[in-house]
Write a protein that holds these residues in place. Structure first.
Motif, PDB file in Angstrom:
ATOM      1  N   TYR A  94       0.792  -1.227   0.000  1.00 22.17           N
ATOM      2  CA  TYR A  94       0.000   0.000   0.000  1.00 22.17           C
ATOM      3  C   TYR A  94       0.834   1.292   0.000  1.00 22.17           C
ATOM      4  O   TYR A  94       0.415   2.274  -0.630  1.00 22.17           O
ATOM      5  CB  TYR A  94      -1.036  -0.003   1.130  1.00 22.17           C
ATOM      6  CG  TYR A  94      -0.522   0.330   2.503  1.00 22.17           C
ATOM      7  CD1 TYR A  94      -0.446   1.646   2.949  1.00 22.17           C
ATOM      8  CD2 TYR A  94      -0.130  -0.677   3.390  1.00 22.17           C
ATOM      9  CE1 TYR A  94       0.021   1.950   4.210  1.00 22.17           C
ATOM     10  CE2 TYR A  94       0.338  -0.381   4.651  1.00 22.17           C
ATOM     11  CZ  TYR A  94       0.414   0.937   5.061  1.00 22.17           C
ATOM     12  OH  TYR A  94       0.884   1.240   6.313  1.00 22.17           O
ATOM     13  N   LYS A 151      -0.318   7.180  -6.533  1.00 26.93           N
ATOM     14  CA  LYS A 151      -1.367   8.199  -6.511  1.00 26.93           C
ATOM     15  C   LYS A 151      -0.754   9.592  -6.477  1.00 26.93           C
ATOM     16  O   LYS A 151      -1.221  10.513  -7.178  1.00 26.93           O
ATOM     17  CB  LYS A 151      -2.270   7.989  -5.283  1.00 26.93           C
ATOM     18  CG  LYS A 151      -3.133   6.737  -5.334  1.00 26.93           C
ATOM     19  CD  LYS A 151      -3.976   6.619  -4.064  1.00 26.93           C
ATOM     20  CE  LYS A 151      -4.877   5.404  -4.101  1.00 26.93           C
ATOM     21  NZ  LYS A 151      -5.930   5.522  -5.137  1.00 26.93           N
ATOM     22  N   GLN A 167      -3.862  12.507  13.347  1.00 24.40           N
ATOM     23  CA  GLN A 167      -4.868  12.033  12.405  1.00 24.40           C
ATOM     24  C   GLN A 167      -5.024  10.518  12.527  1.00 24.40           C
ATOM     25  O   GLN A 167      -4.038   9.781  12.477  1.00 24.40           O
ATOM     26  CB  GLN A 167      -4.450  12.399  10.980  1.00 24.40           C
ATOM     27  CG  GLN A 167      -4.364  13.892  10.731  1.00 24.40           C
ATOM     28  CD  GLN A 167      -5.730  14.547  10.751  1.00 24.40           C
ATOM     29  OE1 GLN A 167      -6.723  13.963  10.326  1.00 24.40           O
ATOM     30  NE2 GLN A 167      -5.792  15.766  11.254  1.00 24.40           N
ATOM     31  N   ILE A 190      -6.517   6.894  11.196  1.00 26.78           N
ATOM     32  CA  ILE A 190      -7.136   6.019  10.201  1.00 26.78           C
ATOM     33  C   ILE A 190      -7.920   5.007  11.033  1.00 26.78           C
ATOM     34  O   ILE A 190      -7.311   4.142  11.681  1.00 26.78           O
ATOM     35  CB  ILE A 190      -6.073   5.297   9.347  1.00 26.78           C
ATOM     36  CG1 ILE A 190      -5.153   6.310   8.674  1.00 26.78           C
ATOM     37  CG2 ILE A 190      -6.739   4.401   8.306  1.00 26.78           C
ATOM     38  CD1 ILE A 190      -3.908   5.694   8.055  1.00 26.78           C
ATOM     39  N   GLN A 210      -9.928  -1.910   6.962  1.00 25.78           N
ATOM     40  CA  GLN A 210     -11.364  -1.813   6.679  1.00 25.78           C
ATOM     41  C   GLN A 210     -11.645  -2.299   5.256  1.00 25.78           C
ATOM     42  O   GLN A 210     -11.022  -1.864   4.298  1.00 25.78           O
ATOM     43  CB  GLN A 210     -11.828  -0.369   6.826  1.00 25.78           C
ATOM     44  CG  GLN A 210     -13.312  -0.161   6.615  1.00 25.78           C
ATOM     45  CD  GLN A 210     -14.150  -0.812   7.709  1.00 25.78           C
ATOM     46  OE1 GLN A 210     -13.791  -0.751   8.883  1.00 25.78           O
ATOM     47  NE2 GLN A 210     -15.261  -1.411   7.329  1.00 25.78           N
ATOM     48  N   GLU A 231      -6.592   2.916  -0.286  1.00 27.89           N
ATOM     49  CA  GLU A 231      -7.736   3.833  -0.333  1.00 27.89           C
ATOM     50  C   GLU A 231      -8.108   4.304   1.072  1.00 27.89           C
ATOM     51  O   GLU A 231      -8.468   5.475   1.270  1.00 27.89           O
ATOM     52  CB  GLU A 231      -8.936   3.149  -0.991  1.00 27.89           C
ATOM     53  CG  GLU A 231      -8.769   2.908  -2.486  1.00 27.89           C
ATOM     54  CD  GLU A 231      -8.631   4.190  -3.289  1.00 27.89           C
ATOM     55  OE1 GLU A 231      -9.124   5.240  -2.838  1.00 27.89           O
ATOM     56  OE2 GLU A 231      -7.998   4.141  -4.358  1.00 27.89           O
ATOM     57  N   ASN A 232      -8.023   3.397   2.058  1.00 27.62           N
ATOM     58  CA  ASN A 232      -8.312   3.766   3.447  1.00 27.62           C
ATOM     59  C   ASN A 232      -7.344   4.838   3.935  1.00 27.62           C
ATOM     60  O   ASN A 232      -7.734   5.772   4.642  1.00 27.62           O
ATOM     61  CB  ASN A 232      -8.226   2.540   4.357  1.00 27.62           C
ATOM     62  CG  ASN A 232      -9.289   1.503   4.057  1.00 27.62           C
ATOM     63  OD1 ASN A 232     -10.346   1.817   3.506  1.00 27.62           O
ATOM     64  ND2 ASN A 232      -9.021   0.253   4.412  1.00 27.62           N
ATOM     65  N   TRP A 283      -5.440   6.844   1.891  1.00 30.11           N
ATOM     66  CA  TRP A 283      -5.519   8.013   1.015  1.00 30.11           C
ATOM     67  C   TRP A 283      -6.656   8.948   1.407  1.00 30.11           C
ATOM     68  O   TRP A 283      -6.544  10.171   1.272  1.00 30.11           O
ATOM     69  CB  TRP A 283      -5.674   7.553  -0.428  1.00 30.11           C
ATOM     70  CG  TRP A 283      -5.569   8.630  -1.463  1.00 30.11           C
ATOM     71  CD1 TRP A 283      -6.529   9.020  -2.363  1.00 30.11           C
ATOM     72  CD2 TRP A 283      -4.426   9.450  -1.759  1.00 30.11           C
ATOM     73  NE1 TRP A 283      -6.064  10.020  -3.183  1.00 30.11           N
ATOM     74  CE2 TRP A 283      -4.770  10.300  -2.834  1.00 30.11           C
ATOM     75  CE3 TRP A 283      -3.147   9.541  -1.207  1.00 30.11           C
ATOM     76  CZ2 TRP A 283      -3.888  11.231  -3.360  1.00 30.11           C
ATOM     77  CZ3 TRP A 283      -2.262  10.474  -1.742  1.00 30.11           C
ATOM     78  CH2 TRP A 283      -2.626  11.294  -2.798  1.00 30.11           C
ATOM     79  N   GLU A 284      -7.734   8.394   1.903  1.00 28.53           N
ATOM     80  CA  GLU A 284      -8.880   9.209   2.327  1.00 28.53           C
ATOM     81  C   GLU A 284      -8.469  10.208   3.402  1.00 28.53           C
ATOM     82  O   GLU A 284      -8.962  11.347   3.441  1.00 28.53           O
ATOM     83  CB  GLU A 284     -10.001   8.308   2.855  1.00 28.53           C
ATOM     84  CG  GLU A 284     -11.244   9.058   3.268  1.00 28.53           C
ATOM     85  CD  GLU A 284     -12.359   8.140   3.753  1.00 28.53           C
ATOM     86  OE1 GLU A 284     -13.389   8.670   4.219  1.00 28.53           O
ATOM     87  OE2 GLU A 284     -12.205   6.903   3.671  1.00 28.53           O
ATOM     88  N   ILE A 285      -7.558   9.801   4.278  1.00 30.73           N
ATOM     89  CA  ILE A 285      -7.100  10.679   5.354  1.00 30.73           C
ATOM     90  C   ILE A 285      -5.878  11.478   4.919  1.00 30.73           C
ATOM     91  O   ILE A 285      -5.722  12.653   5.276  1.00 30.73           O
ATOM     92  CB  ILE A 285      -6.748   9.856   6.616  1.00 30.73           C
ATOM     93  CG1 ILE A 285      -7.901   8.919   6.993  1.00 30.73           C
ATOM     94  CG2 ILE A 285      -6.403  10.779   7.783  1.00 30.73           C
ATOM     95  CD1 ILE A 285      -9.193   9.620   7.323  1.00 30.73           C
ATOM     96  N   LYS A 341      -4.736  12.380   1.747  1.00 24.41           N
ATOM     97  CA  LYS A 341      -4.822  13.336   0.635  1.00 24.41           C
ATOM     98  C   LYS A 341      -5.087  14.762   1.104  1.00 24.41           C
ATOM     99  O   LYS A 341      -4.390  15.699   0.663  1.00 24.41           O
ATOM    100  CB  LYS A 341      -5.890  12.893  -0.369  1.00 24.41           C
ATOM    101  CG  LYS A 341      -5.961  13.794  -1.594  1.00 24.41           C
ATOM    102  CD  LYS A 341      -7.031  13.331  -2.583  1.00 24.41           C
ATOM    103  CE  LYS A 341      -7.091  14.242  -3.798  1.00 24.41           C
ATOM    104  NZ  LYS A 341      -8.155  13.827  -4.756  1.00 24.41           N
ATOM    105  N   PRO A 342      -6.073  15.005   1.978  1.00 27.53           N
ATOM    106  CA  PRO A 342      -6.298  16.388   2.434  1.00 27.53           C
ATOM    107  C   PRO A 342      -5.083  16.973   3.155  1.00 27.53           C
ATOM    108  O   PRO A 342      -4.840  18.184   3.068  1.00 27.53           O
ATOM    109  CB  PRO A 342      -7.494  16.248   3.391  1.00 27.53           C
ATOM    110  CG  PRO A 342      -8.165  14.981   2.985  1.00 27.53           C
ATOM    111  CD  PRO A 342      -7.068  14.071   2.544  1.00 27.53           C
TER     112      PRO A 342
END
Length: 211
Positions: free
Chosen positions: A46, A53, A162, A164, A169, A195-196, A198-200, A202-203
């Motif tokens: 990952y 990405k 932060q 995850i 998941q 993806e789990n 990246w959701e956190i 990326k921002p």
């Protein structure tokens, strides 16, 4: 003498140019066999998917895979200083799973994770710390399983890092996305894990690019 002077000036110019160049911001994934990509090509793990990405967006961030198979929180604490020899912009902590599988006292695990976070913050005050939540099978008893799961949100809240919520998941318990041991994700499983994350992540990277 003239040749020596010319060579000296050339080397000086190259050195100054290199110093003037901005190094990419480093994202250090510090974890165990999940991060290391046990059982698959490391290019499919990952962290490597995250790098893909980032590259697709042409962002200036470099992923460093600091995963080590079999690593415990105690082992991570012992090697964290070595991993922090170079500055990091984002630190992703993925440890504790092996502690849970071994039934290690949760206070010990929590203390080790806390000390790792403290070391990162001391060495890189401006770094964003991310904590990957993990869970353990119920065979160690409902109380241990519950407290283990709650340990990560508690650490995240205390340290204002932060979280995850659960790294695996959508992968944990799915035979199609796990290797034969039922623990380590397949290459496809790592895509879901990415993806789990990246959701956190990326921002966070978007904000850092604006600084």
């Amino acid at each position: 003498m003239k040749r020596f002077f010319t060579l000296f000036v050339t080397l000086l110019f190259v050195t100054l140019t290199a110093v003037g160049q901005d190094e990419p911001h480093r994202i250090l994934f510090f974890g165990d066999s999940i991060t290391a990509g046990y059982g698959i090509d490391k290019k499919e793990a990952y962290p490597a998917v995250i790098q893909q990405k980032i590259d697709s967006l042409n962002w200036d961030f470099e992923v460093v895979n600091g995963g080590l198979s079999g690593e415990t929180s105690a082992g991570g604490l012992r090697r964290i200083d070595w991993m922090l020899r170079q500055p990091v912009s984002v630190f992703v902590l993925e440890l504790g799973g092996n502690d849970g599988l071994r039934g290690i006292d949760l206070e010990v695990t929590k203390s080790n994770l806390q000390k790792i976070i403290d070391k990162v913050r001391k060495q890189n005050p401006e770094a964003t710390v991310m904590l990957a939540g993990m869970q353990v099978p119920p065979n160690l008893g409902p109380e241990y399983t519950k407290e283990f799961k709650q340990m990560y949100p508690a650490l995240a809240e205390t340290n204002e890092v932060q979280l995850i919520p659960f790294l695996l998941q959508g992968v944990g318990g799915d035979r199609a996305l796990n290797q034969s041991d039922g623990i380590h994700p397949t290459a496809e499983g790592h895509k879901v894990v990415a993806e789990n994350v990246w959701e956190i992540l990326k921002p966070i990277l978007e904000k850092k690019r604006q600084l």
